[in-house]
Design an enzyme around this catalytic site. Structure first.
Site, mmCIF file in Angstrom:
data_model
loop_
_atom_site.group_PDB
_atom_site.id
_atom_site.type_symbol
_atom_site.label_atom_id
_atom_site.label_comp_id
_atom_site.label_asym_id
_atom_site.label_seq_id
_atom_site.Cartn_x
_atom_site.Cartn_y
_atom_site.Cartn_z
ATOM 1 C CE LYS A 79 16.829 24.683 13.416
ATOM 2 N NZ LYS A 79 17.686 24.242 14.546
ATOM 3 C CB SER A 154 18.481 20.513 13.867
ATOM 4 O OG SER A 154 18.448 21.642 14.707
ATOM 5 C CB SER A 178 21.004 22.421 16.360
ATOM 6 O OG SER A 178 20.574 21.086 16.471
#
Lengths: 489, 97
Positions: A79, A154, A178
């Protein structure tokens, strides 16, 4: 058939027997990326040259010496809020568009020790604020199961890339859901560890008292292996916990006999889709068949979690994001009259709307005259939410419910109204407030869209979560289904 | 009743060092008002005798030996800066032209 349909342990075996090269695995990633990335849009940066070079070095090493760790050569995506030395890290924000980190996050160093191969950096909502990846400053990511739907967020890029077979597994981060919410939306396995289990050093901070890095994988077993590699106390993060890291994979005995499951009535009530409710009840039946027992309980303060979370996380974010000021790194406005003007314009031009909204909310909640009424009040309610969990865990081993109230929603459906978007996280947020671990595993489909089962545990009891999730996974075949990306051979 | 005024939003934006247009002020006023109104539900709870949770784990101060270590190389630290002069970060004048 993709190489990534195999588990880590099988791929490791093939490498060990010299039937598979690291280069083959890395090429599998780039081949799949070439096939589907224009549709899925999971990556912000690819590290093609470096990945190929690393693979080559590893294959040479393999020729001379065969004893290698389990994750040796496994292709991973990271990420884009986890800093990687020399590999652009943007947090999907224009304010960090060209940021070139000068050190590696602790988890990245640990991956290097485990000898994984980094394929690239994955899209996300800007600074991890969002539930759909629509808040990325650069592009939207699409759900591999249905390209009109969001992948969740997210960590939407992290979940979509694994679901689409672009990488074997990935790292995400979870502040209010997330990791778990996109894992549920994309039909993969995602775990938010206990707060403090994994070092946050090098994770660009959103809400420091809630953030945790965790693994996203195809299978529960692979998830345990990846968590094993990144866990542990770190002198660079004084909030990382000095507790023993057990052998997570060894916990997967398949035995859930006598397991006491609590099912909070608040997690199956209003706002939860019938398909979701039914999939959880079906999952409970599966576990019952294997000897577990379940009872309905109450987490009475659940309804207050959303408000508590937005006050606390935004307050922490307003402080954490003060560092983006156009001085030491990142974007700076080209036309500033003076220093104050430079700060204001830089931040106005560099941050997206959702980030600004949360900075404003947090600044308000911390401002003179409002601190007690909002921030401190929320800290007190956080105590009540945490106590809800403690009360239930005094009598039960795990808590089970859905990960999300609905399957993945349509792109554009919730973006206009922040409040509707926030409701998506209603089942995942309490877990972050209490700091406990939770895993999402595939538990069904609704109209071709995956659903996720959330299993929540006591502090540092990830091993039990893996045991339960693995037993469920072995008894079902949801995890074996893969998205049929239209038009892709 | 509106809980947040446009004046408050402008004040908060200034504290947060965010330049905002009139249009954004209107939009943020509405949205923040909705969020704050939602957050007021916390007042239903009596928290008089509840201690706040700042940290979920039972941790005390984490101490370590105070050992000097080399810092990051200056060149590396400066390489992401928008403007640099003589090995230092350069910013616009504090009082303008």
């Amino acid at each position: 058939m993709s190489l990534f349909d195999h588990k880590v342990s099988d791929l490791h075996e093939l490498i060990h027997k010299k039937e598979l090269k690291v280069s083959d695995l890395v090429e599998e990633s780039f081949k799949r990326i070439a096939q589907v990335e224009d549709k899925v849009q999971a990556f912000l940066t690819l590290d093609e040259e470096q990945a190929r070079n690393t693979a080559k070095v590893m294959d040479d090493k393999l020729a001379s010496d065969s004893a290698k760790g389990l994750l040796f050569g496994m292709p991973i995506g990271i990420k884009d809020n986890i800093v990687t030395k020399g590999l652009r890290t943007t947090c999907a924000s224009k304010i960090l568009e060209n940021f070139d980190p000068i050190y590696d996050a602790t988890v990245v160093q640990k991956l290097q020790q485990a000898e994984t191969v980094t394929i690239g950096k994955l899209n996300m909502d800007e600074f991890a604020m969002g539930s759909s990846n629509e808040n990325s400053g650069f592009k939207k990511t699409y759900n591999p199961w249905n390209l009109e739907r969001v992948p969740g967020g997210s960590s939407g890029g992290s979940a979509a890339a694994v679901a689409a077979g672009e990488v074997l597994f990935s790292l995400g981060s979870d502040t209010g859901g997330s990791i778990r919410q996109p894992a549920a939306f994309c039909g993969v396995v995602g775990l938010k560890p206990t707060y403090g289990r994994v070092s946050r050093f090098g994770l660009v901070a959103f809400a420091s008292s809630l953030d945790q890095i965790g693994p996203i994988t195809r299978t529960v077993e692979d998830n345990a292996y990846l968590l094993q590699a990144i866990s542990g106390v770190d002198p660079m993060d004084s909030t990382s916990a000095n507790v023993e890291v057990p052998d997570f994979a060894a916990a997967m005995t398949g035995d859930v006999k006598g397991l006491k499951i609590a099912v909070p009535k608040e997690y199956l009530g209003e706002g939860v889709a019938e398909s979701v409710r039914q999939s959880v009840l079906d999952a409970l039946k599966v576990l019952e068949k294997h000897g577990a027992v379940w009872e309905e309980v109450s987490l009475p303060h659940s309804k207050y979690a959303l408000a508590t979370y937005y006050l606390l996380s935004s307050s922490e974010a307003s402080a954490n994001l003060a560092r983006f000021d156009g001085v030491r790194y990142g974007y700076r406005t080209p036309d500033a009259e003076n220093l104050l003007d430079m700060y204001k314009k830089t931040r106005a031009e560099g941050f997206g709307d959702e980030v600004k909204r949360r900075i404003m909310l947090g600044t308000f909640a911390l401002s003179s005259g409002y601190y007690d009424a909002y921030y401190k009040k929320a800290q007190k309610v956080r105590t009540l939410i945490k106590q809800d969990f403690e009360n239930v865990f005094a009598n039960y081993d795990v808590i089970i419910g859905p990960t999300t109230p609905t399957p993945a929603f349509k792109i554009g459906e919730n973006i206009e109204d922040p409040m509707t978007m926030y409701v998506n996280d209603i089942l995942t947020i309490p877990v972050n407030l209490a700091g406990v671990p939770a895993i999402s595993v595939p538990c069904g489909f609704d109209g071709g869209l995956p659903l996720g089962l959330q299993i929540i545990g006591k502090h540092f009891d990830e091993a039990l979560l893996y045991r339960v999730a693995h037993a469920f996974e072995q008894a079902t075949d949801y995890h074996k289904q893969k998205p049929q990306l239209e038009g892709v051979k | 009743m509106s809980r947040i005024s446009t004046e408050q939003v402008k004040h908060v934006a200034n504290l947060a060092r965010l330049a905002i247009s009139e249009e954004e002020t209107e939009k943020f006023t509405k949205q923040l008002d909705a969020i704050i109104t939602f957050a007021e539900q916390l007042n239903e709870l009596d928290t008089e005798n509840v201690a706040p949770t700042y940290h979920v784990l039972d941790m005390k101060n984490v101490l370590r030996e105070d050992m000097p270590k080399p810092g990051l190389p200056r060149e590396e630290v400066l390489k992401n800066a928008p403007n640099v002069q003589d090995g230092q970060f350069k910013v616009p004048a504090i009082l303008g032209e």
